[in-house]
Design a protein around this motif. Structure first.
Motif, short mmCIF file in Angstrom:
data_model
loop_
_atom_site.label_atom_id
_atom_site.label_comp_id
_atom_site.label_asym_id
_atom_site.label_seq_id
_atom_site.Cartn_x
_atom_site.Cartn_y
_atom_site.Cartn_z
N PHE B 491 21.92 34.19 74.91
CA PHE B 491 22.48 34.22 73.57
C PHE B 491 22.77 35.64 73.11
O PHE B 491 23.74 35.89 72.39
CB PHE B 491 21.50 33.55 72.59
CG PHE B 491 22.16 33.06 71.34
CD1 PHE B 491 22.78 31.82 71.30
CD2 PHE B 491 22.18 33.83 70.19
CE1 PHE B 491 23.41 31.36 70.16
CE2 PHE B 491 22.81 33.39 69.03
CZ PHE B 491 23.42 32.15 69.02
N ILE B 492 21.91 36.58 73.50
CA ILE B 492 22.12 37.96 73.01
C ILE B 492 22.96 38.79 73.99
O ILE B 492 23.11 39.99 73.82
CB ILE B 492 20.78 38.69 72.74
CG1 ILE B 492 20.00 38.92 74.03
CG2 ILE B 492 19.94 37.94 71.72
CD1 ILE B 492 18.97 40.03 73.90
N HIS B 493 23.49 38.16 75.02
CA HIS B 493 24.32 38.91 75.97
C HIS B 493 25.61 39.38 75.27
O HIS B 493 26.30 38.59 74.63
CB HIS B 493 24.67 38.04 77.18
CG HIS B 493 25.23 38.82 78.31
ND1 HIS B 493 26.52 39.31 78.29
CD2 HIS B 493 24.69 39.24 79.48
CE1 HIS B 493 26.74 39.99 79.42
NE2 HIS B 493 25.63 39.96 80.15
N PRO B 494 25.92 40.67 75.40
CA PRO B 494 27.10 41.21 74.69
C PRO B 494 28.38 40.40 74.95
O PRO B 494 29.17 40.19 74.04
CB PRO B 494 27.23 42.63 75.27
CG PRO B 494 25.87 42.99 75.71
CD PRO B 494 25.19 41.73 76.12
N ARG B 495 28.54 39.94 76.17
CA ARG B 495 29.74 39.17 76.50
C ARG B 495 29.80 37.91 75.62
O ARG B 495 30.84 37.57 75.06
CB ARG B 495 29.66 38.78 77.98
CG ARG B 495 30.84 38.05 78.57
CD ARG B 495 32.08 38.91 78.67
NE ARG B 495 33.03 38.55 77.61
CZ ARG B 495 33.87 39.38 77.04
NH1 ARG B 495 33.91 40.64 77.40
NH2 ARG B 495 34.69 38.98 76.09
N HIS B 496 28.67 37.21 75.52
CA HIS B 496 28.66 35.98 74.73
C HIS B 496 28.84 36.26 73.24
O HIS B 496 29.47 35.49 72.53
CB HIS B 496 27.34 35.22 74.96
CG HIS B 496 27.27 34.62 76.32
ND1 HIS B 496 26.10 34.44 77.01
CD2 HIS B 496 28.26 34.16 77.14
CE1 HIS B 496 26.35 33.90 78.18
NE2 HIS B 496 27.66 33.72 78.29
N ILE B 497 28.25 37.35 72.79
CA ILE B 497 28.39 37.71 71.38
C ILE B 497 29.85 37.99 71.05
O ILE B 497 30.40 37.49 70.07
CB ILE B 497 27.47 38.90 71.04
CG1 ILE B 497 26.01 38.43 71.02
CG2 ILE B 497 27.86 39.51 69.70
CD1 ILE B 497 24.99 39.53 70.81
N ILE B 498 30.48 38.79 71.90
CA ILE B 498 31.90 39.10 71.69
C ILE B 498 32.72 37.81 71.72
O ILE B 498 33.62 37.61 70.88
CB ILE B 498 32.40 40.10 72.77
CG1 ILE B 498 31.75 41.47 72.57
CG2 ILE B 498 33.92 40.19 72.76
CD1 ILE B 498 32.28 42.29 71.41
N ASP B 499 32.39 36.92 72.64
CA ASP B 499 33.12 35.64 72.71
C ASP B 499 32.95 34.82 71.44
O ASP B 499 33.91 34.20 70.97
CB ASP B 499 32.65 34.82 73.92
CG ASP B 499 33.27 35.34 75.22
OD1 ASP B 499 34.26 36.09 75.15
OD2 ASP B 499 32.74 35.00 76.29
N MET B 500 31.74 34.80 70.89
CA MET B 500 31.53 34.05 69.65
C MET B 500 32.37 34.64 68.52
O MET B 500 32.97 33.92 67.72
CB MET B 500 30.05 34.03 69.26
CG MET B 500 29.23 33.07 70.14
SD MET B 500 27.56 32.75 69.47
CE MET B 500 26.66 34.15 70.12
N TYR B 501 32.42 35.97 68.45
CA TYR B 501 33.24 36.62 67.41
C TYR B 501 34.73 36.31 67.61
O TYR B 501 35.46 36.10 66.64
CB TYR B 501 33.02 38.15 67.41
CG TYR B 501 31.90 38.57 66.50
CD1 TYR B 501 30.59 38.58 66.94
CD2 TYR B 501 32.15 38.95 65.18
CE1 TYR B 501 29.55 38.97 66.09
CE2 TYR B 501 31.13 39.33 64.33
CZ TYR B 501 29.83 39.34 64.78
OH TYR B 501 28.82 39.71 63.95
N ARG B 502 35.16 36.29 68.87
CA ARG B 502 36.58 36.00 69.12
C ARG B 502 36.91 34.56 68.73
O ARG B 502 37.94 34.28 68.12
CB ARG B 502 36.93 36.26 70.59
CG ARG B 502 36.93 37.74 70.88
CD ARG B 502 37.34 38.07 72.29
NE ARG B 502 37.39 39.54 72.39
CZ ARG B 502 37.73 40.20 73.49
NH1 ARG B 502 38.06 39.55 74.60
NH2 ARG B 502 37.76 41.52 73.46
N TRP B 503 36.01 33.67 69.10
CA TRP B 503 36.23 32.26 68.75
C TRP B 503 36.33 32.12 67.22
O TRP B 503 37.23 31.45 66.70
CB TRP B 503 35.06 31.40 69.28
CG TRP B 503 35.27 29.95 68.95
CD1 TRP B 503 35.90 29.01 69.71
CD2 TRP B 503 34.87 29.30 67.74
NE1 TRP B 503 35.93 27.81 69.05
CE2 TRP B 503 35.31 27.95 67.84
CE3 TRP B 503 34.19 29.71 66.59
CZ2 TRP B 503 35.08 27.02 66.82
CZ3 TRP B 503 33.98 28.79 65.58
CH2 TRP B 503 34.42 27.46 65.70
#
Lengths: 673, 673
Positions: B491-503
């Protein structure tokens, strides 16, 4: 009832000006709403009180420098004993009890704080904790012969009163106590009036008997300054805390005792005493009942703060809404400019706070009234403690949020000191900290609720006198509640709104309790487990719990409104405040399963926007209904005539003047000024 | 690289004290992190600059009264031209460009504002819009012979510059312009330096040719005061705005023209001119390109405000975190008291803001660097306008939120003026309003994004030089993104965080566009339709869009960190800020369908709490890494030695002193003071 000519005399028209257009759009008769909120005698008392302040030179001095602010403040404290409105008979109408702090708070917040310290905090402690022999001290305060302050907090300890370090050791030979401040961290601090004026202080200290036993903290009343010279007594080190963010009319001070001896009568000995030989004696039979009463007493200060926050909130929204109606900027292509209140963003920035002003006004008056009438009921102390420990934080936080928004919504001109929003914020800020730091207080409420939950699970009937949490008795109905409506009308129905709040209270309480239990299993320590549980659950729980109670109170009062238009606008006000707060907790509505899919979220947001839109044309008249007198508004932007630019023009410093030091700028720069 | 002895000389140990315990707990080497954030020459320049201020009497005057604040402020403006650090060569290292306002901003925010008005706003306008004949005016500013100000805003119009009412009518006979203020609402206002000091002003006015044609607003440079007498020129009415909430060292003023005649050379005529006979001539071939360049110029001021907000944020969290480590209150049953930073609530109150300080520090430096290097790229003007119009609001709002929280987290002692959090808030507040009111600016960004969406739907490649929105080219990947992970680590992986923001950006952009389209069909008016769309969608959209860009920038910089421990702590900082902001928008994650059921919400909240807990032991050292010099902190609570109570004791007003007016209190109350 009051006849209509009389009403018009009591509540005359507002001065004509740019606000007329908006006043003409209102959907309801503001005089009817006003009389619902404030009975005639309250309105009259308020008028007289404002008039007394307006015409008294001491209350109209221009204050600029710190020392001058203090000087005027000191005069005001004395003057208060001379103005008849300060001695109004409050017994007949409890709303007056709220009117007094409301008016004084707006006229000068520092002044109210000093009044409350001198006449409430100090005096109630002496009256409530002392005995016959202490009562002459109360009279001396009323006659301005003495000034009293209340010293609990120490430099190193505020919230954790058990760890206070000031010592009072009984000396049997001299028949008195030796007060001692062991180190600077044990210095008393922040007490209002202590800095310059107080001649007497109620002091919290750990009581030691000659056998070396510590009996916990007790209260002592001690003289700290000579009344005729205002010089400290020998053995006392006392001074001012210095300049603060706000409330600079209050002389908060610090105090250290250097083996200061006081006679035995200094102990406020209603509940416990020390014999002449130094034996400690408890004088009360039921300490638990005493604790309940003590909680209720502490609550009173917090309940009053809710009124103060409400008065500030009303003042802030009055300024911001009137300005929003007068200020025009942009407009549809090739058309005239429109008032900024016409913009959805601006409506959403202000109208939830305007709604809140009504909700808090009704709630704060009701809770004070109940406090006066029901405080003898068993269980009352614990419930009012839970209510006040949640309502004071919620009211003070909400006010800060509102002040920030109102300040920004008034944009550039709102940044002038004379707009009044900056001083209001600086003064209001203290409400989040004094009479219990907000977060620490919240924990008190969540502890109360956590204790109830196991009883709910066992099916016990929950019965508290203020009915803030009794709905838990019907836990099944609440848990079975579903959002199965999808129209705006259904969504904003008070019944459904209350149900959503109840569901959320239960959801958060259950989640909070489960997390606490799980943590207890791991840590085996209640303190650590509660700490582990704070941020999302306990804190949110107390916010929802108290907002439910505030809304329930408002809804019950609202039901007595007979005028259709007034009732309708109050329903919108109710719904807007309720949904605005609910939206901040939407994550829990979803993760708890009450909201599923896109629809309820969209409905919630659309309802808020529609309510904002529907209240927009009523906004100026709503503000008119609760606005303080122009004298108390004291802001060029918020006056009832709406002539913002004219007032601004008049108050600007005269043009074409040079500063006195202009020549300095023409000589070469110096190394020292 | 710098060798380790040199590093220790460059970055010596902090003074010993109560913070040592926490410093010992850090998981990383603060010097390594410091050098990642600030190269050696920046650290050295900052030290020299602070030293210069610290040792200059003019920068260490005690200011108390309004007039005295102004006097010192005026001396500071001149002194700035004499201190070598004010003339440092900024071309080599753009970080220095950020260091200069950072230091000056903390030393005296008013001073920085006056510097920026005089040396940036006025000077750039004259340089950028004028021609050869105007350049002598710039030199006069650098030599302190003149002082310049910038007059755009009028009493009745701030945001809507097209409706400015000041008139400049060309008079062919006299070969010049007659400047006229038609009414008070058209008076220029709020310009810094206009109140007392400015000798010259750049003035926005509607240009009228003798044929009666209005050619829209143009800029004129006019003398308003005599340099030798500081008296206004005849035909000028100029004065001070009066006392403000903060920034009182800035002499904001108002200005009215009474048929004030200026020669033809007053028109800043790079892009347009008037012939001697009064014919209007456009001198530029591509007005669209000119518009892009104008947008980029306006953006620069906003980008600088982000740096100023960052400096304030760092100062505030330094004070609050150091105090939270030193202050102890309560503790587990029968154990010693613990530092308040050990409490979950307190961690959650402060650590997201501490994390933000790092994120903004990196972002603000990077965006200024990019602004200097890429501003000639096509499309740059529009993109930087969108970025700055979203980032300035986000940074200034986030700062106000942080300041309120830090003030309250420092409780009673934090309410002292000397804690510095009150003045900080009063000064910071202006950032929400000047250089574009935040809400009005947000609309600029959402307009930019709304224009892009139809292109995305058509499958066009989105290509802007700063890459803030280029990810939209890959719309399918974003829309297909699902939260199919359920561990904290994922959940705290930067890739996933960026993806959540993009979504979320895409979700809000689509919803916003759909609502706009639907409204357009009804109203047929773009202005009204955009208005209808503001609160939830456009505003949230701009917040998420810009936070994604801020985080993307931080993440890219972070990837260059080679030290494992430093990298690890920056990953936590990144995740905590990102999730803290995301949690405020959780309703949209649910209603948009990215989050379903209780799990993701719980995971989000638990991740935030775990990050707070995991960063707690690093908090003091993180603060040490970015803390300003103690001279700039200037707060008894926030110094690097952590000796809060000792500093408090030293600064308290002397005890046992009476006020000078004490005798007044002993005589009977008077009707007049």
């Amino acid at each position: 009832m009051v006849d209509s000519n009389e009403i018009r005399e009591l509540l005359p028209e507002f001065p004509a000006g740019p606000l007329d257009e908006f006043r003409g759009k209102a959907s309801f008769d503001w005089r009817k709403l006003k009389l619902f909120l404030e009975p005639k005698d309250v309105i009259l008392y308020k008028k007289r009180f404002v008039e007394a302040l307006k015409t008294d030179p001491i209350f109209n001095e221009e204050e600029t420098q710190h020392d001058e602010i203090r000087r005027i403040s000191a005069h005001k404290i004395r003057r208060m004993n001379e103005i008849p409105e300060f001695h109004a008979d409050f017994s007949g109408n409890l709303l007056k009890l709220g009117v007094f702090p409301e008016v004084l708070n707006l006229a000068d917040p520092s002044n109210l704080v000093t009044f409350m310290v001198n006449r409430n905090l100090y005096t109630s402690a002496v009256e409530g904790l002392g005995t016959e022999k202490h009562q002459h001290l109360v009279k001396a305060i009323e006659e301005s012969k003495n000034f009293g302050c209340f010293c609990m907090t120490e430099i190193g300890h505020g919230s954790d009163t058990k760890r206070l370090k000031t010592k009072a050791t009984y000396d049997a030979k001299r028949r008195g106590f030796v007060l001692e401040t062991p180190d600077f961290e044990a210095a008393k601090c922040w007490s209002g009036l202590l800095g310059q004026l107080a001649t007497h202080a109620v002091v919290y200290a750990q009581l030691y008997t000659p056998d070396g036993c510590c009996h916990g903290f007790h209260q002592f009343v001690v003289q700290i300054r000579d009344e005729r010279t205002l010089l400290p007594m020998s053995g006392i080190v006392v001074g001012d805390m210095g300049v603060k963010i706000g409330l600079n009319g209050v002389d908060n001070g610090y105090l250290l005792f250097d083996k200061y001896f006081v006679g035995k009568e200094a102990l406020l000995n209603r509940y416990a005493d020390v014999t002449d030989d130094g034996e400690y004696v408890v004088l009360v039979e039921d300490p638990k009942r005493m604790f309940g009463a003590a909680l209720a007493t502490l609550s009173e200060g917090r309940l009053k703060i809710i009124s103060l926050c409400t008065a500030f909130l009303i003042k802030a929204v009055t300024i911001a809404v009137r300005y929003a109606a007068v200020r025009k900027q942009f407009g549809p292509s090739n058309q005239e400019e429109i008032s900024i209140i016409e913009y959805q963003t601006h409506q959403h920035r202000l109208l939830p706070y305007l709604s809140a002003a009504f909700v808090y006004k009704v709630f704060s008056a009701q809770i004070l009234r109940k406090h006066a009438s029901e405080c003898s009921h068993p269980g009352y102390g614990y419930e009012i403690h839970a209510i006040s420990s949640a309502a004071k934080p919620v009211a003070s936080w909400f006010l800060m949020e509102a002040l920030n928004e109102c300040r920004q919504a008034c944009a550039g001109h709102g940044y002038l000191k004379s707009a009044e929003l900056g001083d209001l914020r600086n003064d209001a800020d203290a409400n989040c900290t004094y009479e219990g730091e907000n977060h620490v207080l919240n924990q008190q409420t969540s502890n109360f609720l956590l204790k109830i939950w196991p009883k709910v699970l066992k099916g016990e009937h929950i019965d508290f006198p203020l009915e803030s949490i009794n709905f838990l008795s019907d836990i099944q109905t609440i848990m079975n509640f579903r959002v199965n409506f999808n129209s705006y009308e259904e969504f904003i129905h008070p019944r459904h709104i209350i149900d959503m709040y109840r569901w959320l209270t239960v959801h958060l309480l259950k989640a909070s309790y489960d997390k606490y239990e799980a943590s207890m299993e791991k840590t085996k320590d209640a303190f650590l487990s509660k700490n582990d549980n704070q941020v999302y659950f306990s804190r949110r729980l107390t916010i929802i719990y108290i907002n439910h109670y505030i809304l329930q109170t408002f809804q019950r009062e609202m039901s007595s409104i007979t005028d259709e238009n007034v009732h309708e606008v109050m329903r919108k006000v109710f719904a807007l405040y309720a949904l605005f707060v609910l939206e901040k907790h939407i994550g829990f509505l979803y993760s708890g399963g009450l909201f599923v899919g896109g629809e309820p979220g969209t409905l919630l947001r659309d309802s808020i926007l529609r309510l904002c839109h529907d209240l927009k044309d009523d906004a100026v008249t709503l503000v008119d209904t609760i606005a303080p007198d122009d004298y108390l508004i004291n802001s060029f932007m918020g006056k009832s005539d709406g002539k913002v630019y004219e007032h601004l023009q008049k108050q600007l410093p005269v043009p074409n003047a040079r500063p006195t030091w202009w020549r300095e700028l023409l000589t070469p720069s110096q190394s020292k000024l």
